[in-house]
Design an enzyme around this catalytic site. Structure first.
Site, PDB file in Angstrom:
ATOM      1  N   ASP A  11       0.850  -1.199   0.000  1.00  0.00           N
ATOM      2  CA  ASP A  11       0.000   0.000   0.000  1.00  0.00           C
ATOM      3  C   ASP A  11       0.882   1.245   0.000  1.00  0.00           C
ATOM      4  OD1 ASP A  11       0.937  -0.325   2.623  1.00  0.00           O
ATOM      5  OD2 ASP A  11      -0.954  -1.203   3.251  1.00  0.00           O
ATOM      6  N   ASP A  23       1.280   4.858   1.546  1.00  0.00           N
ATOM      7  CA  ASP A  23       0.819   5.770   2.596  1.00  0.00           C
ATOM      8  C   ASP A  23       1.393   7.165   2.378  1.00  0.00           C
ATOM      9  OD1 ASP A  23      -0.613   3.770   3.884  1.00  0.00           O
ATOM     10  OD2 ASP A  23       1.167   3.076   4.957  1.00  0.00           O
ATOM     11  N   ASP A  30       8.182   3.028  13.898  1.00  0.00           N
ATOM     12  CA  ASP A  30       8.793   1.907  14.622  1.00  0.00           C
ATOM     13  C   ASP A  30      10.250   1.639  14.233  1.00  0.00           C
ATOM     14  OD1 ASP A  30       7.903   0.993  12.148  1.00  0.00           O
ATOM     15  OD2 ASP A  30       6.684  -0.648  12.932  1.00  0.00           O
TER      16      ASP A  30
HETATM   17  P1  ATP Z   1       3.664  -3.817   5.140  1.00  0.00           P
HETATM   18  O1  ATP Z   1       4.518  -3.809   3.926  1.00  0.00           O
HETATM   19  O2  ATP Z   1       3.477  -5.161   5.671  1.00  0.00           O
HETATM   20  O3  ATP Z   1       2.403  -3.020   4.972  1.00  0.00           O
HETATM   21  P2  ATP Z   1       4.432  -1.567   6.721  1.00  0.00           P
HETATM   22  O4  ATP Z   1       5.727  -1.192   7.389  1.00  0.00           O
HETATM   23  O5  ATP Z   1       3.995  -0.698   5.605  1.00  0.00           O
HETATM   24  O6  ATP Z   1       4.560  -3.063   6.263  1.00  0.00           O
HETATM   25  P3  ATP Z   1       1.976  -0.832   7.956  1.00  0.00           P
HETATM   26  O7  ATP Z   1       1.231  -1.507   9.025  1.00  0.00           O
HETATM   27  O8  ATP Z   1       1.357  -0.645   6.623  1.00  0.00           O
HETATM   28  O9  ATP Z   1       3.338  -1.647   7.821  1.00  0.00           O
HETATM   29  O10 ATP Z   1       2.440   0.565   8.560  1.00  0.00           O
HETATM   30  C1  ATP Z   1       2.856   1.662   7.762  1.00  0.00           C
HETATM   31  C2  ATP Z   1       3.916   2.476   8.506  1.00  0.00           C
HETATM   32  O11 ATP Z   1       3.376   3.006   9.724  1.00  0.00           O
HETATM   33  C3  ATP Z   1       5.134   1.690   8.941  1.00  0.00           C
HETATM   34  O12 ATP Z   1       6.066   1.562   7.908  1.00  0.00           O
HETATM   35  C4  ATP Z   1       5.645   2.508  10.103  1.00  0.00           C
HETATM   36  O13 ATP Z   1       6.350   3.642   9.653  1.00  0.00           O
HETATM   37  C5  ATP Z   1       4.377   2.982  10.741  1.00  0.00           C
HETATM   38  N1  ATP Z   1       3.915   2.053  11.806  1.00  0.00           N
HETATM   39  C6  ATP Z   1       3.078   1.005  11.670  1.00  0.00           C
HETATM   40  N2  ATP Z   1       2.864   0.394  12.822  1.00  0.00           N
HETATM   41  C7  ATP Z   1       3.574   1.069  13.748  1.00  0.00           C
HETATM   42  C8  ATP Z   1       3.761   0.938  15.147  1.00  0.00           C
HETATM   43  N3  ATP Z   1       3.166  -0.042  15.813  1.00  0.00           N
HETATM   44  N4  ATP Z   1       4.552   1.839  15.763  1.00  0.00           N
HETATM   45  C9  ATP Z   1       5.154   2.837  15.076  1.00  0.00           C
HETATM   46  N5  ATP Z   1       5.028   3.010  13.763  1.00  0.00           N
HETATM   47  C10 ATP Z   1       4.253   2.144  13.104  1.00  0.00           C
HETATM   48 MG    MG Z   2       2.116  -0.861   4.605  1.00  0.00          MG
END
Ligand code: ATP
Ligand code: MG
Length: 454
Positions: A69, A71, A149
């Site tokens: 996705d 963001d 994170d």
């Molecule tokens: P994926 O590719 O699996 O979606 P992702 O890192 O993009 O991995 P998301 O859950 O889509 O995971 O989260 C988007 C962003 O939001 C992360 O990359 C991170 O910067 C932030 N984020 C998500 N969860 C947390 C958390 N629990 N604490 C701090 N930042 C977070």
């Molecule tokens: Mg993501």
């Protein structure tokens, strides 16, 4: 953190000189960016706001992977975002977000956020344990970076000049394949214990090494998962086990002592051996799920949860059987006990729990191939899932393989052969009924085989 210059660490306010990678210094091309996300970025920029991609999508684009996705983050407040887009709605309580809808597709837009801290104005609530319940304090891009994170997740792709902005040494960590929490690991896990699960998931997904300082406190802090909402854990479990890397994630979760806080009854069942052998059902089932996903076949949440909880259900089922309870009733009891216990940790919605139960309830029935039963079972709406589940049990040595083979044939052949198969079974079953009654699995075999003969 490597390569960082702290300029002015005043109380609660960060002043860090970011490393800016110009367009020529990184590989992200606009062609790889989702067109709707690009539209949103440009519209925000034209309206005079700052607009960037952030998180998993920037990380994945830099690694040459396809992002799941896209963001967007901006300095526009949610209301200002809504005013710019007709197709926008505001969602979320813990985080207020704008969703811009393009047909089925949604681009998520968040406002830069700061870490909630004592004395900091805004809408935030923190528990004594350190866990944040509400987290809506708007801030600058650098504050936003530091509350993410992992360093690899805190890189910004700026639509203003197509540069990548790095406040936390994320680019170096990406290049070295290291997953590293931003800031003090223990503090960051305490703020949000789900980060321990994210550490496992992202490390296997990216093939990265978890920084030793971030790995070290996990065992001690794993019990904090007990305080996370069961609904949130349900989602995280799906991400961990429907990723195509279920086996790896399962092994790391057990390694770090996290699994027992997600599935305590399963952990307990796994530590107890069955008839002198450690059970292999779950690992085989997860291998099968990974294989299916790699072949582009679906794995449903209910089937996954049915496998994750099968070990304790089976033990409970056997306990009831040993007390002389009929198999169908024993399975109902076992399913209810384990599901009720599990709901305290990971929420399982009714739409998932019901078919899970059905798959379990079908198991003793599938082991009895006589009379008109098999024909009725074929018409059962959950037959296919129940049969697939039976095959996993056969592969794990829990059920004689002949039973799985019998069903495979029974499904394929015509009426005459089916009649023959059923009558053949009946004759054999009468001859072997005494031996069968003595077995732990009273209906272990369609053709009268005992578990050990498989
Ligand atoms: P994926 O590719 O699996 O979606 P992702 O890192 O993009 O991995 P998301 O859950 O889509 O995971 O989260 C988007 C962003 O939001 C992360 O990359 C991170 O910067 C932030 N984020 C998500 N969860 C947390 C958390 N629990 N604490 C701090 N930042 C977070
Ligand atoms: Mg993501």
């Amino acid at each position: 953190m490597p390569g960082l210059k702290l300029i002015q660490p005043t109380a609660g306010v960060l002043r860090v000189q970011p490393h800016v990678y110009r367009r020529s210094e990184h590989p992200i091309s606009r062609r790889a960016i989702n067109p709707n996300a690009l539209k949103v970025l440009y519209r925000l920029k034209q309206a005079g706001f700052r607009a960037c991609l952030v998180g998993g999508c920037v990380r994945d684009l830099l690694l040459g992977r396809e992002p799941k996705d896209f963001d967007v983050v901006t300095d526009a407040h949610p209301e200002q975002v809504r005013a710019l887009f007709r197709n926008c709605r505001l969602v979320g309580r813990r985080f207020r977000l704008a969703h811009i809808c393009f047909g089925q597709e949604i681009v998520e837009v968040a406002t830069f956020r700061a870490t909630a801290a004592p004395g900091r104005e805004g809408d935030w609530v923190q528990e004594e344990s350190g866990r944040l319940l509400r987290d809506n304090v708007f801030g600058t891009i650098e504050e936003d970076a530091f509350r993410r994170d992992f360093t690899a997740n805190a890189l910004y792709y700026d639509i203003a000049d197509f540069s990548v902005i790095d406040y936390v040494g994320g680019m170096e960590d990406l290049q070295r394949g290291v997953l590293r929490l931003i800031g003090d690991p223990e503090l960051r896990y305490r703020e949000d214990p789900v980060r321990m699960l994210r550490a496992v998931r992202l490390m296997t997904k990216l093939g990265f090494v978890l920084d030793p300082a971030c790995a070290e406190p996990i065992k001690k802090l794993a019990p904090l998962l007990a305080g996370v909402s069961p609904a949130r854990l349900y989602e995280e479990v799906l991400k961990l086990f429907l990723s195509g890397l279920a086996v790896q994630n399962f092994e790391w979760l057990r390694h770090y002592g996290l699994f027992e806080f997600l599935f305590p009854t399963t952990e307990k069942a796994l530590s107890s051996e069955y008839q002198g052998f450690p059970s292999t059902f779950l690992v085989r089932a997860l291998e099968a799920a990974d294989r299916r996903l790699s072949e582009g076949k679906p794995v449903t949440p209910y089937f996954l949860y049915a496998t994750l909880l099968w070990e304790p259900v089976r033990l409970e089922f056997e306990r009831h059987l040993a007390q002389g309870v009929a198999p169908a009733v024993a399975m109902q009891e076992a399913a209810s006990t384990i599901l009720t216990e599990q709901q305290r940790h990971v929420a399982i919605a009714r739409r998932v729990a019901l078919p899970m139960r059905e798959v379990w309830l079908l198991q003793p029935r599938l082991e009895r191939c006589q009379g008109s039963r098999p024909l009725k079972l074929l018409a059962h709406p959950r037959f296919r899932a129940g049969y697939d589940f039976l095959l996993l049990r056969c592969a794990a040595g829990e059920v004689a393989p002949e039973i799985g083979e019998w069903w495979a044939e029974f499904q394929q052949v015509g009426e005459d052969r089916r009649r023959e198969m059923l009558s053949g079974v009946q004759r054999k079953r009468r001859r072997r009924s005494k031996a069968r009654r003595a077995s732990m699995f009273p209906s272990q075999s369609c053709s009268g085989l005992s578990p050990s003969s498989g």
